[in-house]
Design a protein around this motif. Sequence first.
Motif, mmCIF file in Angstrom:
data_model
loop_
_atom_site.group_PDB
_atom_site.id
_atom_site.type_symbol
_atom_site.label_atom_id
_atom_site.label_comp_id
_atom_site.label_asym_id
_atom_site.label_seq_id
_atom_site.Cartn_x
_atom_site.Cartn_y
_atom_site.Cartn_z
ATOM 1 N N ALA A 1 8.201 57.139 44.521
ATOM 2 C CA ALA A 1 7.129 56.499 43.758
ATOM 3 C C ALA A 1 7.665 55.402 42.854
ATOM 4 C CB ALA A 1 6.382 57.540 42.933
ATOM 5 N N VAL B 1 5.922 54.476 36.264
ATOM 6 C CA VAL B 1 5.348 54.724 37.580
ATOM 7 C C VAL B 1 3.975 55.355 37.403
ATOM 8 C CG1 VAL B 1 6.325 57.042 37.843
ATOM 9 C CG2 VAL B 1 5.861 55.663 39.867
ATOM 10 N N GLU B 2 3.093 55.165 38.374
ATOM 11 C CA GLU B 2 1.755 55.747 38.316
ATOM 12 C C GLU B 2 1.780 57.185 38.823
ATOM 13 O OE1 GLU B 2 -0.960 54.362 37.084
ATOM 14 O OE2 GLU B 2 0.041 52.481 36.597
ATOM 15 N N HIS C 1 0.855 61.108 45.624
ATOM 16 C CA HIS C 1 0.776 60.648 47.021
ATOM 17 C C HIS C 1 2.016 61.068 47.797
ATOM 18 C CE1 HIS C 1 0.548 58.038 50.525
ATOM 19 N NE2 HIS C 1 1.731 57.537 50.192
ATOM 20 N N PHE C 2 3.196 60.786 47.252
ATOM 21 C CA PHE C 2 4.422 61.106 47.978
ATOM 22 C C PHE C 2 4.679 62.617 48.010
ATOM 23 C CE2 PHE C 2 5.419 56.578 47.135
ATOM 24 C CZ PHE C 2 5.708 56.208 48.445
ATOM 25 N N GLU D 1 9.621 52.746 54.564
ATOM 26 C CA GLU D 1 9.881 52.004 53.326
ATOM 27 C C GLU D 1 10.652 50.734 53.672
ATOM 28 O OE1 GLU D 1 9.581 50.563 50.348
ATOM 29 O OE2 GLU D 1 9.191 52.591 49.645
ATOM 30 N N GLN E 1 9.918 53.137 43.424
ATOM 31 C CA GLN E 1 10.170 51.849 44.091
ATOM 32 C C GLN E 1 11.372 51.127 43.482
ATOM 33 O OE1 GLN E 1 7.489 50.356 46.656
ATOM 34 N NE2 GLN E 1 7.749 52.549 46.805
ATOM 35 N N GLU F 1 -0.530 58.778 40.272
ATOM 36 C CA GLU F 1 -1.142 58.843 41.600
ATOM 37 C C GLU F 1 -0.110 58.574 42.693
ATOM 38 O OE1 GLU F 1 -2.355 57.168 39.042
ATOM 39 O OE2 GLU F 1 -4.112 58.455 38.603
ATOM 40 N N ALA F 2 0.870 57.713 42.401
ATOM 41 C CA ALA F 2 1.914 57.419 43.386
ATOM 42 C C ALA F 2 2.803 58.640 43.611
ATOM 43 C CB ALA F 2 2.751 56.229 42.935
ATOM 44 N N CYS G 1 6.233 59.213 34.391
ATOM 45 C CA CYS G 1 5.352 58.045 34.260
ATOM 46 C C CYS G 1 5.673 57.253 32.991
ATOM 47 C CB CYS G 1 3.895 58.482 34.259
ATOM 48 S SG CYS G 1 3.316 59.146 35.843
#
Length: 212
Positions: free
Chosen positions: A145, A103-104, A110-111, A175, A147, A106-107, A98
Amino acid sequence: MIEIRNVSKKFGNVLSLDDLTLTLHNDDCVALMGPNGAGKTTLIRLILGYYHPNNGTVLINGLDPIKERIHVLQNISFVPQLPPPIKLNLDELMSYACKSTHVEKEAIIHFAKEMELDIEPNLNKSFFKLSGGMKQKMLIAISLARQSDIIIYDEPTANLDPKARDNFYRLLKNEKRSKISLFVTHRLDEMKELVNRQIYMDLGKVLTDEKV
């Protein structure tokens, strides 16, 4: 864009890349294939700025991956075939990712859950001590995450069970962002629905480069 122009790379007397020229454009989703020793890993390490070419030019979005490596790596997600010996626990690894890539958390979580990595009970476990499959799921989760404009996967499913492979391919299919995707793979049958370009290398050269 990734531009490889007349690049050669030698290790001692061994020629790993032989006057290689290759251009990857946005929205290229590439299966990079070839036998062991074809030069695939050397090519990736040149893109990432790990190696200096003996001859030729490597440019990533117009930048030299050695001279401007920090800027180049900000836009690349890379998952190696063999996970690195990271001694951080999962919570520390996510925090590092992070801070270094903005990056977050939480992302990533999630993945990780999409990859069916049971993350909460393992937050305090060392990444180094996890199973090969769990390591790969975590690295994939971080890469997705981020991106990134460029994603590079070196045999990403080698340590994954069939269900995890299905989850990985499902996430990639969903994606839709514009990006360059480069997969070093021996599993073309699994990748056919994802890729739009197949490149076959041997002896440091591109032998075939086909749109599909």
